[in-house]
Design an enzyme around this catalytic site. Structure first.
Site, short mmCIF file in Angstrom:
data_model
loop_
_atom_site.label_atom_id
_atom_site.label_comp_id
_atom_site.label_asym_id
_atom_site.label_seq_id
_atom_site.Cartn_x
_atom_site.Cartn_y
_atom_site.Cartn_z
N TYR A 138 28.27 -12.69 -2.88
CA TYR A 138 29.42 -13.58 -2.72
C TYR A 138 29.51 -14.22 -1.34
CZ TYR A 138 31.55 -12.37 -7.21
OH TYR A 138 31.82 -12.23 -8.54
N LYS A 184 21.99 0.02 -7.60
CA LYS A 184 20.72 -0.22 -8.31
C LYS A 184 19.61 0.13 -7.32
CE LYS A 184 18.40 -1.82 -11.89
NZ LYS A 184 18.35 -1.10 -13.17
N ASP A 216 23.28 -0.10 -14.63
CA ASP A 216 23.05 -0.26 -16.09
C ASP A 216 23.52 0.98 -16.85
OD1 ASP A 216 20.98 1.01 -14.74
OD2 ASP A 216 19.37 0.13 -15.93
N ASP A 240 32.53 -6.78 -9.83
CA ASP A 240 33.10 -7.87 -10.63
C ASP A 240 32.90 -7.57 -12.11
OD1 ASP A 240 34.19 -10.44 -11.19
OD2 ASP A 240 32.15 -11.20 -11.49
N ASP A 244 35.79 -5.80 -15.15
CA ASP A 244 36.21 -6.47 -16.39
C ASP A 244 35.97 -5.57 -17.59
OD1 ASP A 244 36.95 -8.81 -15.08
OD2 ASP A 244 36.00 -10.11 -16.58
#
Ligand code: IPM
Ligand code: MG
Length: 354
Positions: A138, A184, A216, A240, A244
């Site tokens: 970002y 990750k 994942d 992010d 959600d």
């Protein structure tokens, strides 16, 4: 206690839900020694159409000089993606709001609204995502070309340290037993650094268990066994996405709240849903995400966990009597945005009065 609250109503259903947040702040000022002054700081798509900027300088000045910002939602379907939304990035970066705090709590009364089978919900869901909010993908470093495009994912040691420390301090404050780090590290350099710092810092919190999970795998565990998580700390992009996913578990996106925080400085509180243009102006949006963001404002900006708890209890009590369309129940009255806000306000009033 005088506090200046900047108000960004925004686009779509933003103004409707913000009004209900203000209603709650007014109840608090009626029954405690808080005294709020509200200052409008327009931003977003409608503002862009008039002024050619999604965050006029005057608005940003008002925000900078306030004690906290209550933010609705921005975005309009007739504008290209990002034209309105980049105002959020300007505020996050401009105020260095490095923490994005996103609680995912399933109220018992909403268990039937959770898309998971009861056996997966288990003991219940009460997770707080601590998302790094200023670095990573970002930072807007990269370029957009025709043949290729790039975005640089960059994390600094300082950036990792401050968010991970916040997560442990938050966990300590909440009496959480475990902090989960999501990364990750099997592939990304940024995650390797992140993980190293996570373990360095965890050494100072010997009473809190830690675990690392790859992003994942985490997306699976979040629906397989959400009850095993308490504080979850992660980078900007992963945060992010998983926030959600988490928000979907609590009955409706309309229930999700968040704080964009720099401890001790002006911070921004917003529901996690978007401007929802399809339902804007219909008076049916769920104001609870905004009201719970006001709760976070008391807890994180004003150090008033008791008022936060009262707001939480008021929401839970109200949910047993009536609900907006997105979480409606056959046996309860379906309420408009304003009625839902009124009901929560009346519950809050009766606890603050005594
Ligand atoms: C969020 C939103 C924003 C983000 C968008 C609107 C820029 O999705 O707050 O999660 O990606 O952070
Ligand atoms: Mg998002």
């Amino acid at each position: 206690m005088k506090k200046i609250i900047a108000i960004t109503r925004g686009d779509g259903c933003g103004p409707e839900v913000v009004n209900e947040g203000i209603k709650i702040l007014k109840i608090v000022s009626d029954f405690t020694d808080y005294d709020f002054e509200f200052k409008d700081a327009p931003a977003g798509g409608e503002v862009w159409k008039v002024f050619g900027t999604n965050l006029p300088e005057k608005s940003f000045d008002i925000i900078k000089n306030s004690d906290a910002l209550l933010f609705g939602a921005i975005g309009l379907p007739d504008l290209s993606p990002g034209v309105a939304e980049s105002a959020i990035m300007k505020i996050r970066q401009g105020l260095d709001l490095y923490v994005n705090l996103r609680p995912v709590k399933l109220y018992d009364v909403l268990r039937e609204k959770c898309p998971l089978k009861s056996e997966f919900i288990g003991k219940g869901i009460d997770i707080t995502f601590v998302r790094e909010n200023t670095e990573g993908l970002y930072k807007n470093i990269g370029k957009l070309g025709e043949a290729s495009a790039e975005d640089l994912m960059l994390y600094s040691r300082d950036g990792c340290e401050r968010i991970i420390k916040f997560a442990f301090e938050f966990a300590k404050r909440q009496d959480h037993k475990i902090v989960t780090s999501v990364d990750k590290a099997n592939i990304l350099n940024t995650s390797k650094l992140w993980r190293k710092i996570f373990h360095e810092i965890s050494g100072n919190y010997s009473n809190i268990k830690t675990e690392d999970i790859y992003i994942d795998a985490f997306t699976q565990w979040l629906i397989r066994a959400p009850h095993r998580f308490q504080t979850v700390v992660t980078g900007n992009m992963f945060g992010d996405i998983i926030s959600d996913e988490g928000a979907f578990l609590i009955g409706s996106l309309g229930m999700g709240s968040s704080g964009n925080i720099h401890p001790g400085k002006v911070s921004m509180y917003e529901p996690i849903h978007g401007s929802a243009p399809d339902i804007a102006g219909k008076g049916i949006a769920n104001p609870i995400g905004t009201i719970l963001s006001v709760k976070l404002m008391f807890e994180e900006s004003f150090n008033s966990s008791e008022i936060g708890r009262n707001i939480d209890n008021a929401v839970e009590a109200a949910l047993q009597e009536g609900r907006t369309l997105d979480i409606q129940s056959k046996s309860l009255k379906t309420l408009s945005t304003i009625e839902m806000g009124d009901l929560i306000a009346s519950k809050l009033k009766s606890t603050l009065k005594v």
